[in-house]
Scaffold this motif. Structure first.
Motif, short mmCIF file in Angstrom:
data_model
loop_
_atom_site.label_atom_id
_atom_site.label_comp_id
_atom_site.label_asym_id
_atom_site.label_seq_id
_atom_site.Cartn_x
_atom_site.Cartn_y
_atom_site.Cartn_z
N ARG A 2 1.18 -1.14 -0.16
CA ARG A 2 -0.20 0.06 -0.10
C ARG A 2 0.51 1.58 0.15
NH1 ARG A 2 -1.25 3.02 4.72
NH2 ARG A 2 -0.36 1.83 6.77
N LYS A 3 2.22 1.38 0.31
CA LYS A 3 3.31 2.00 0.05
C LYS A 3 3.49 2.47 -1.35
CE LYS A 3 3.09 3.69 4.41
NZ LYS A 3 2.16 4.70 4.72
N ARG A 4 3.58 1.79 -2.38
CA ARG A 4 3.51 1.75 -3.71
C ARG A 4 5.34 2.67 -4.18
NH1 ARG A 4 -2.44 4.68 -5.12
NH2 ARG A 4 -1.50 5.85 -4.26
N ASN A 5 5.36 2.12 -3.18
CA ASN A 5 6.85 2.25 -3.34
C ASN A 5 7.96 2.16 -4.93
OD1 ASN A 5 8.04 3.67 -0.78
ND2 ASN A 5 7.57 1.55 -0.25
N HIS A 6 6.94 0.61 -5.61
CA HIS A 6 7.34 0.81 -6.76
C HIS A 6 6.80 1.70 -7.58
CE1 HIS A 6 3.30 -0.06 -6.85
NE2 HIS A 6 3.54 -0.48 -7.84
N LEU A 7 5.66 2.96 -7.87
CA LEU A 7 5.64 3.81 -8.41
C LEU A 7 6.63 4.79 -9.05
CD1 LEU A 7 1.79 4.54 -7.55
CD2 LEU A 7 2.84 3.11 -9.66
N LEU A 8 7.37 4.91 -8.31
CA LEU A 8 8.60 5.84 -7.31
C LEU A 8 9.88 5.80 -8.37
CD1 LEU A 8 9.68 8.64 -6.52
CD2 LEU A 8 10.23 7.08 -4.40
N ILE A 9 9.71 4.05 -8.79
CA ILE A 9 10.43 3.20 -9.00
C ILE A 9 10.71 3.10 -10.69
CG2 ILE A 9 11.85 0.85 -9.93
CD1 ILE A 9 11.51 0.68 -7.01
N GLU A 10 9.36 3.21 -11.42
CA GLU A 10 8.87 2.88 -12.34
C GLU A 10 8.98 4.60 -12.60
OE1 GLU A 10 5.11 1.93 -13.24
OE2 GLU A 10 5.15 0.30 -11.81
N ALA A 11 8.58 5.64 -12.47
CA ALA A 11 8.86 7.43 -12.37
C ALA A 11 10.13 7.53 -12.54
CB ALA A 11 8.20 7.71 -11.34
N LEU A 12 10.98 7.50 -11.80
CA LEU A 12 12.50 7.66 -11.93
C LEU A 12 12.93 6.65 -12.75
CD1 LEU A 12 13.58 7.23 -7.97
CD2 LEU A 12 13.01 8.86 -9.18
N SER A 13 12.73 5.32 -13.07
CA SER A 13 13.43 5.22 -14.34
C SER A 13 13.20 5.91 -16.19
CB SER A 13 12.37 3.80 -14.35
OG SER A 13 11.70 3.73 -15.21
N LYS A 14 11.63 7.08 -15.59
CA LYS A 14 11.78 7.30 -16.33
C LYS A 14 12.41 8.42 -17.18
CE LYS A 14 7.48 5.09 -17.61
NZ LYS A 14 8.18 4.40 -18.88
N ILE A 15 13.03 9.56 -15.77
CA ILE A 15 13.67 10.23 -15.50
C ILE A 15 15.06 10.99 -16.97
CG2 ILE A 15 14.47 12.45 -14.06
CD1 ILE A 15 11.91 12.02 -13.10
N ASN A 16 14.93 11.59 -16.76
CA ASN A 16 17.01 11.61 -18.20
C ASN A 16 17.60 12.54 -17.52
OD1 ASN A 16 16.79 8.59 -18.92
ND2 ASN A 16 15.49 9.64 -20.14
N ASP A 17 16.78 13.82 -17.90
CA ASP A 17 17.24 14.88 -17.71
C ASP A 17 17.81 15.32 -16.52
OD1 ASP A 17 16.24 14.87 -20.26
OD2 ASP A 17 14.44 15.94 -19.60
N ILE A 18 17.56 15.26 -15.13
CA ILE A 18 18.16 15.66 -14.36
C ILE A 18 18.90 14.47 -12.84
CG2 ILE A 18 16.47 17.02 -13.54
CD1 ILE A 18 15.29 16.11 -12.19
N GLU A 19 19.61 14.83 -12.59
CA GLU A 19 20.31 14.05 -11.27
C GLU A 19 19.58 14.06 -10.11
OE1 GLU A 19 24.08 13.59 -11.72
OE2 GLU A 19 23.78 13.95 -14.27
N ILE A 20 19.31 12.36 -9.58
CA ILE A 20 18.60 12.52 -8.86
C ILE A 20 19.26 11.61 -8.29
CG2 ILE A 20 16.73 11.27 -8.07
CD1 ILE A 20 14.90 12.07 -10.39
#
Length: 184
Positions: free
Chosen positions: A12-30
């Motif tokens: 229910r904390k849905r941490n997997h959604l953040l992993i999916e989102a981060l995997s699609k970000i290319n333009d910034i250092e995170i």
């Protein structure tokens, strides 16, 4: 951009959604750090390793469970630009309240009492069942603001905590209210 999540590693904390989102970000250092553990820990670490490790712009670490004292020291002594909570349900999430006391803006889902804490002044409130694009857009919204706007979000996060959740202030007000009820 320093992102922190702090939660049990449960569905229910849905941490997997953040992993999916981060995997699609290319333009910034995170740099994403997660505090907490739980039954989904191995699965989430494997998912992060698979989708985030190959990315040159994303660094991630799983720090495990912290005591409250260790957690506050982490908030105090580490750079944190955004705190993210993607839960499917919450009451008044104390982890969000606590992190705001350290001037940290929050991205959170509009579930339970979260909308009573988070708004566009102190963070970003996203839909209760966000898409990956909505999560990405919330991260980019904060990462793309100028220093003055970011400082304002930090100040508003702290002010929200101070006004509504600071124990010294709220306990005194509660005691006063009880005293006034007794008089009537």
């Amino acid at each position: 951009l320093e992102i922190l999540t702090c939660s049990a590693m449960i569905r229910r904390k849905r941490n997997h959604l953040l992993i999916e989102a981060l995997s699609k970000i290319n333009d910034i250092e995170i740099k994403w750090s997660h505090i907490g553990d739980g039954p989904e820990m191995k699965k989430l670490i494997a998912m992060a390793d698979k989708f985030l490790s190959p990315k040159k712009n994303i660094e991630h670490q799983f720090l495990g469970r912290f005591s409250n004292h260790e957690l506050y020291n982490y908030y105090r002594n580490n750079p944190i630009d955004i705190f993210i909570n993607l839960s499917t349900s919450e009451g008044i999430p104390m982890v969000i309240v606590e992190v705001m006391s350290f001037f940290i803006p929050v991205i959170a889902t509009n579930v339970g009492g979260v909308s009573e804490i988070i708004n566009n002044k102190n963070g970003v409130l996203i839909p209760s069942n966000p898409t990956i694009d909505e999560i990405i857009n919330a991260i980019l919204k904060i990462s793309n603001i100028n220093n003055e706007e970011y400082s304002t979000k930090q100040q508003k996060a702290f002010e929200t905590w101070k006004k509504r959740f600071d124990a010294e202030k709220t306990y005194a007000k509660f005691a006063e209210d009880l005293y006034n009820l007794k008089k009537t």
